[in-house]
Structures are given as C-alpha cells and as structure tokens.
Design an enzyme around this catalytic site. Sequence first.
Site, PDB file in Angstrom:
ATOM      1  N   ILE A  13       0.820  -1.216   0.000  1.00 20.11           N
ATOM      2  CA  ILE A  13       0.000   0.000   0.000  1.00 20.11           C
ATOM      3  C   ILE A  13       0.847   1.255   0.000  1.00 20.11           C
ATOM      4  O   ILE A  13       0.310   2.363   0.010  1.00 20.11           O
ATOM      5  CB  ILE A  13      -0.946   0.012   1.212  1.00 20.11           C
ATOM      6  CG1 ILE A  13      -0.150  -0.083   2.527  1.00 20.11           C
ATOM      7  CG2 ILE A  13      -1.978  -1.083   1.112  1.00 20.11           C
ATOM      8  CD1 ILE A  13      -1.026   0.033   3.763  1.00 20.11           C
ATOM      9  N   GLY A  21      11.544   0.949   3.397  1.00 21.73           N
ATOM     10  CA  GLY A  21      11.072  -0.195   2.634  1.00 21.73           C
ATOM     11  C   GLY A  21       9.595  -0.060   2.340  1.00 21.73           C
ATOM     12  O   GLY A  21       9.008   1.009   2.480  1.00 21.73           O
ATOM     13  N   ASP A  48       6.682  17.077  12.991  1.00 24.93           N
ATOM     14  CA  ASP A  48       6.295  16.867  11.587  1.00 24.93           C
ATOM     15  C   ASP A  48       4.787  16.676  11.483  1.00 24.93           C
ATOM     16  O   ASP A  48       4.310  15.829  10.745  1.00 24.93           O
ATOM     17  CB  ASP A  48       7.029  15.646  11.023  1.00 24.93           C
ATOM     18  CG  ASP A  48       6.984  15.603   9.493  1.00 24.93           C
ATOM     19  OD1 ASP A  48       6.649  16.641   8.883  1.00 24.93           O
ATOM     20  OD2 ASP A  48       7.266  14.542   8.917  1.00 24.93           O
TER      21      ASP A  48
END
Length: 990
Positions: free
Chosen positions: A629, A635, A752
């Site tokens: 997805i 990775g 963030d």
Amino acid sequence: MEFFTGVRPLLFSYVLINGILITLQTKEEVLLDMRATGGELGWLTWPLDQGDKPGWEVIQRTLNGSQFYTFSVCNVGEREQDNWLRTTFIQRRPSASRVFVELQFIVRDCNSFDGASLTCKETFNLFTSESDADVGTTFRKGQFKKVATIAPDEITSKNELRINTETKVVENLSRKGFYLAFQDIGACIALLSVRVYYKTCPATVKSLASFPETVAGGENQALREVSGVCVENAISEELPRIYCTVDGEWVVPVGQCQCKPGYEEVEDECQECKAGSFKAEASGDKCTPCPANTQELDSGAVVCPCMDGFYRAPNDPPTGPCSGLPSAPRDLVATTSAGKLLLTWSPPEDTGGRTDITYSIECQRCEGMVCQSCGEKIRYEPAGVGLTDTKVSVSELDAHLNYTFTVEAHSGVTVLTSQAVPPANRPPSTSALTTSLLYTDPPKITAMRVMERSSTSLSLFWDVKPRVHPRPIRYELTYRKKDDNLDVTTYTVLILEKNSVQIKDLVPGTAYLFRVQALSSDGSPGGSSMEEQFETSEHLTQNNTAVIFGVAAGGAAMLFIVIVVLFLRRRKRNSHTRQGPEDTYFSSSEQLKPLKTYVDPHTYEDPNTAVLKFATEIHPSHITKQKVIGAGEFGEVYRGILKVPGRKEVAVAIKTLKPGYTEKQRQDFLSEASIMGQFSHQNIIRLEGVVTKCKDFFKHAMIVTEYMENGALDRYLRDHDGEFASFQLVGMLRGIAAGMKYLSDMSYVHRDLAARNILVNNTLECKVSDFGLSRVLEDDPEGTYTTSGGKIPIRWTAPEAIAYRKFTSASDVWSFGIVMWEVMAFGERPYWDMSNHEVMKAINEAFRLPAPMDCPSAVYQLMLQCWLQDRSKRPRFGDIVSLLDKLLRSPDSLKTIADFDPRISIRLPSTSGSDGSPFRSVSEWLESIKMSQYSENFACAGVVTMDQVLQMKNEDIKNIGVRLPGHLKRIAYSILGLKDQTSTLSVFAV
C-alpha cells in the site's frame, strides 16, 4: 571591452591547468556540452547590433590543437543593459522532464572598475523556452521563462581570477525541445562552460531481476516505478519492480526473483547445483548436500532419491533424509491384574532413524488345534493400533483358552515397505514380537442375599460364575454400619474360603453395608465386587417414645443446619455486593496508572533495549502480508492480517525494512516503534508490535500497527473534495487535537505534524502517526530540543523552529494550525506553489494563509491564533480541544463564514498561467486548478476557449456535469478570479 582587459589570458591559463568540470557518470546523459563541442557553437546573441558597445561576444582559443569557445560581455559603464545569449535548439528525450544546467563562469568585481559602481552588476539571469521545433534565428523575449538569477560565490578582482560553478534545475519539460538563454543586465561576465544533462538510473541487476536504464523523474514524480525481468533460470511470483529516484538512484525493490529448483544464486546469476547437492524449490537458499540414505545425482538436482531399502513417509518433506524399517519391540511381558491382561514391552533398538514409532497388537485364540483371529471379541485399552506407549490392557477374554499376542512396531515408512515388498517375502520378525499364554478367567460375584436374619446376626450367601474353577477361590468381605459418621467409620474385613458367612454380634434394628470381592491366586483383587445393604431385626421391647423423641431431635438439628447455611450464603452475597464497585474501580489499570513521561529511545546506550522495553515482539508466523500500500523511507508498507492465538484476527499495516540494510538503518527503523510503543490513546496510531528476532532471509524486521482503511488525511480529503460539512471537518480536527494534547502532556514534540501524517479509519476517526522526526522535551516545560541539521518541513513549521531549529509544543501548535487549513481546504497544498524561500519571506512579513472556501469564521480565527509570531501567546492543545468541543456542542457557531478571496486562494494570475502568458486551452486552465477530470465535460458542452469560460455562470457549470459542491465552488471562484484583472497574486508569483 576595456573593463575586462587582462582577464582573458588568466582565464584560459586556468582552463589549461585545471580544465573544465565534466562529470562522466553512467547516471548522467548529456544533451549539450559547450566545452566538448570543439567547433563553432552557432549560439544567437540579441540585440544584433549595439554599435560601439556590443553585447555577448564569442572568443575563440586553441588548446592542444582543439578549438575552444567562450562568451563574454562587459558593458558595466552603460545603463539599462539587456544583452541576451541563446543556445541552439536542445532536443529532449521524451521521458526527461527534468534537466540540470551546469555553468562555469567568471564575474568581475564591480569595485575593480573606476566610476562604474552605480551601473555595474554582479549577477546575470538564466531563462528557458520550450518548443516543438527549431525556430532558427527567430528570437522573442516574451517566449522565455526565468529559471534563476545566477550569482557568483567568488568574485574575480584585478589580480586574482576565480571560477564559479553553479548547477540549476529546469523542471516540468513537456515539449520536444527547449532553448536556454542568458541575460546580462550590466555585469562583466565570462561564460566558460555550459553543460546540460539529465539523470538516469543505470541499467542494473538487483535481487536477480534485470532493470533497464530509466530516466529519473521530476518533482511531480519523485519515484518512477520500473518493471524488470528475472534473469535466466530465475522466477518471481509477482512482477519485479523498483523505483528510480530524482537523483538517479534505485530504491525499494519489489517482487524479488528467486532461482528455480536445481539452481542457486551466484553473483547475480542462477547456476546449477553441483553434483551431490540439490535445491527442491524456487527460493533464495543455497543448494544443500543430499541428506542421509539418499543417492547423489549429477548437477542441477531438485531432489535426492532414496537408496534401496530406504524410504520417505508420505508426510516427509522430499528434501529430508530417508528411513528404514524399525526393528522388533523387546521384552514382551503379559501379566494378569483385576480381571484384565496387561501387555508391556520395550521400544525397538533400531528405530530406522525415525521418531514416529507406533505399535499394533494382533491376537489369536486357540481351542484345541484350531486357531483363529480374536476379532472384535476382546477389548484393548487405549487401543489395539496406533499405540505410542509401550503397554496395553486387554479385557473380555474367555477363560481356559490359549491366546497368542503379537506386538509389531511401525513407522511412517512401514506402509511404503508393505506395498513395495510382497507379504510372502517380508521377514515378519523384523518388527514383531509374539507371546502366548493360557488365560484363566477370574470369578465374578453375580448376586448376594440373606439366608437368615436375627436381631444380632445375619447369614449371607453369594453366587459365583463360573461355578467350577481350576483353583480354590478366596473372598474378601467388608462391612460397616450404614449411618456411621464418615470421619470415624469402622470397617470389618473378613477373608473367606467359601461363598457364605454368618456375621454375629450386630446391633439390633441396624442397617449394614456389605461388599464382597473375589481374590486372585496371589491375594490381589481379581474379580468383580458387589455391595448390598441388609438390616438386623429389632427387639420386641423397643421403647416407641424414645424412637419418636430421637426423630424429633434429629429434625430440629437438621432445621438448625439449614438456617445456618442460608445465613452464611446471604452474608457472602452482601459482601460481594459491597465490594464489587470498589474492587472494579481500584483495580482499573487506567485509574491506577500515573501520568507517564516520554522516554527518548536514543538515550539508551543500546537502542535494541528500548525496542524490547516498549514494543511487543510478534512471531512472524502470526503475520500475513496481503498487498503493498506504499513505500516508506526504509522499505515497503503492506496491508496484512495479524492472528495471534487466543486473540481475534485484526487487519494491520506492516512497515518492512528493505534488504541490505545497515545496523544503523535497522536501529533508526525500530526507533519509531520504541516511540509509538509508549503511547496509548485513541487518536494516536496503535503499535501492535515488532518483528526483530526472525533470521529468515525473507522476513526482515517489521513494525506492525493498526490498519487505517482510508489512509492519509490529505489524500482522503482531496479524493472527497466538498463531500463533508464543516461540522464533520471540525470533528476530525478535534480528534487530532486530542491526540496532540496527549503527546504534549507526555512532554513530547512531534515536529512533523501535517495532514499527510494523519491517518483515517473507516469511521473517519483521525490518528496522529509518523514519529520519525519527533523528539522529547527537556524537564523545563518551556524546554526545547535543538538539532544541528536535517530537513525541516518549511510549510508546516513555526518561524522560530525554522530560524533557530528549536522545537516546542508551541511549534506543534503552529503546525496544527496548518493542518486545520489543510482540512478545511480539503487537502489543498499550503501556500500553493510558492517556493520554500517565498514562504519564509512571506511569513516574516506577517503574511498568513487566507481562509479556505466556506471555512467557519471561528475556525479561521483559531488558525490565526495558532500562527501568532510570539509562541508564548499561542493556545495550548488543551485550550484547542476545549474550544473545538465548544464549537461542536453549538453547531450554529459554525454558520458564520470567514471572508474568502478567490484571487489569493485559487492562485490564478488573471487569465494567465504561472509564467504570465495566457492559458492556451481550457484543459490547461483546468489542470492548473486541479480539476482536469472535467476536461471532457467542457469539450462535450462546446466550451473550448477561455473566452467561453469567462462567460459561464454557476448554472452553466452545473449543466455540464459538475455536481460536487466543493468542485463547483472551486471552478466558479476560479472563473471569478480570471475575470478580475487586478489580481493581487503578483506579489507571490514565482
């Protein structure tokens, strides 16, 4: 050109000594190289004739027999210089939408010119213009779009020459070719080299998959997916893919190829297994030597067959060793006990190399000279076949018959050997052991009765079957009073030689319990037993009054016992009723748990310790990957299923660590799990656990979190533009604020916070995620965390964090204000297409994002509070949650809408595109406002020119098929901005 006198000889000496920078890397494809041309360049200068003060001039030099050209201009004493130098037509490879322009140049110090300091410049400009064909010498300034202002890092003086190298990027190229142009506005410049190239990911072989050379993507396609082909003798379950980055690097391979059975990987190739080794399936494993008792074949073997006399069981893996037959069991013994026959034996000495040994029992009964199978006439406990224990009990045998029992050992290969070898040729002694015996049936007590009765004695008799026995039978008789207290019961035991007895000295009118059992020859119980009740007769002078009194006393005692029992039960129930709520309250882990403070995993000397402390280890067999997805920094990210024994199956997201990682990358990867594992809140993404201890080649470290069906918030809102009411959007913001309040209370700074890092589940519940950039606060509530470097998300970051790299919960509040704007604007990019530099400049000049369309005024005012320059005046997350709760409790407070300016919010400069030129088509205009999905609707309706667009009204827009409220408003407001020729956007135009 007198201002540049004396510079040129120095210039070419430098070139002669040091040469010009040419990077010959396989990942760069050169489109133009001024230095390597070696001949007349044919570049165009403009204006063509300037009298005594010419513009750009070409200067030719010879070096080692080769021609070199440079361009220079030096009209520093003249005002309003506008000198242009244009390259020849540069053809573009169709997939190269992003090129790099590398310049080498010299700029003369204006202070070195007497009297020219007012008109002299020390910069020049780089422009580009796209075209589908070479326009020859036709030159129009209006066709060029500015790329950058070129400023030197080092300036050349009269006595010291300094060469500058600068590289600029030209993005979003789409036509067949382009020109570069250099504009001089009054500087003294020598252009030594122009090199234009694009980056490619070179052809490569990764994980046994071959990938072709691929042009690197641009800003709109940071990762370009490329399909590959497995090398010879390799296969893959899914198409091998890899991503090419904008820097020409391959990352995140997907769908690893594996060598076919009989082949192993050797230096990016699949080679045959050597003789004496094999590989049974496609995998990344190496070939292994043939196992025990197998034949060694030639190279390329996929299996090693068994040697003669050895076999593999049906459930054995074809890669395992081969086995032989087990030897016979040992020491078979038959003993009689309690009317049953017990067979015991010892395991075989040789199991044939197997552990799945079982036993079966065969029985034959003989009457005289005739023998036959026992069949179903006897009973085995626990069974007659498939025994794993070395004993079995046999019952239902007939007396005075000879029985022969054979115990045979079996293993997983026994059935194969019985099929392969005819019964006549099989040696029965190899796995069987036999014993014979004469079975004597123990007597059975069938009935017991009273022969004579008196007040003090009882005469008893019992029947025995069979009536005739080869040996005398003895009996054991046990009796006691029936009404004795069980704690002090007295038993009387008699050993008798016959099946009758007279018991004396008994109590009149009393019931007794009698049990009789036959004994075996060794004195142990050998037959069935029977228990009966008999009573002695009463005295004739018995006192009836005493009897009645005794009955009444017994009844009173029984009533007292019942009352006591009922009282104790009620007391126990009341005790539970009183203690229940208190026990529940005080045993609640949430209520007993003290307020936690976040612990930075980077403070641990060994980061693996933090992972073990804060994250649960999951066995990889409990995880099932289903679908890719996304691709993370380390990775791929999968959707999958987590099924832990004893727990309900749940959907999860699985972050994986790509092959070839370093130990530092592994620690950085798992540090996010160490952070997430400390949080427990409904608006914080939940960590299910980690996989760190698996050594399997295909199962690297994984982080497993709950699965959020609707993905990232920004993309979800863009896909559902205009579909949610303000009340629903504020509800989403309330959940995000609650999660951030929880983090702030734990002294934790996210750093963030953005809509892309908020995940949404199928109930529209929003959860804060992505803790890769986060850090812990100091003990001081106003403490900060200072970092010495790293990327900062400028559009979401508070000004003090950008300027000083100091982060607090107050800087997270600023970021939350940007998230509020993203949510109310349905995923619009903050500050639109402004560059990071423009964003910082605008914020420092007190510019703040305008209210999105249909944004409630109260919500926009909260945004502005979050964006206060003084961080001490910004609201805290607790205040934000309280205010949003208040708005949700009073939906009418959301009806007042903030003022909206389409000229700024849509960011369309009048009827022009971003380069100031008019939109060439309706589709180009729709693409600029991200509504290109309606291009066909406009075309079918006959709206094909921008003039027709300007005449459209709201009803016209609905009639062509624009139904979503958000899309309808975006197009309508855009047309309004197109009509307004006094757009204020020019302040922010790139």
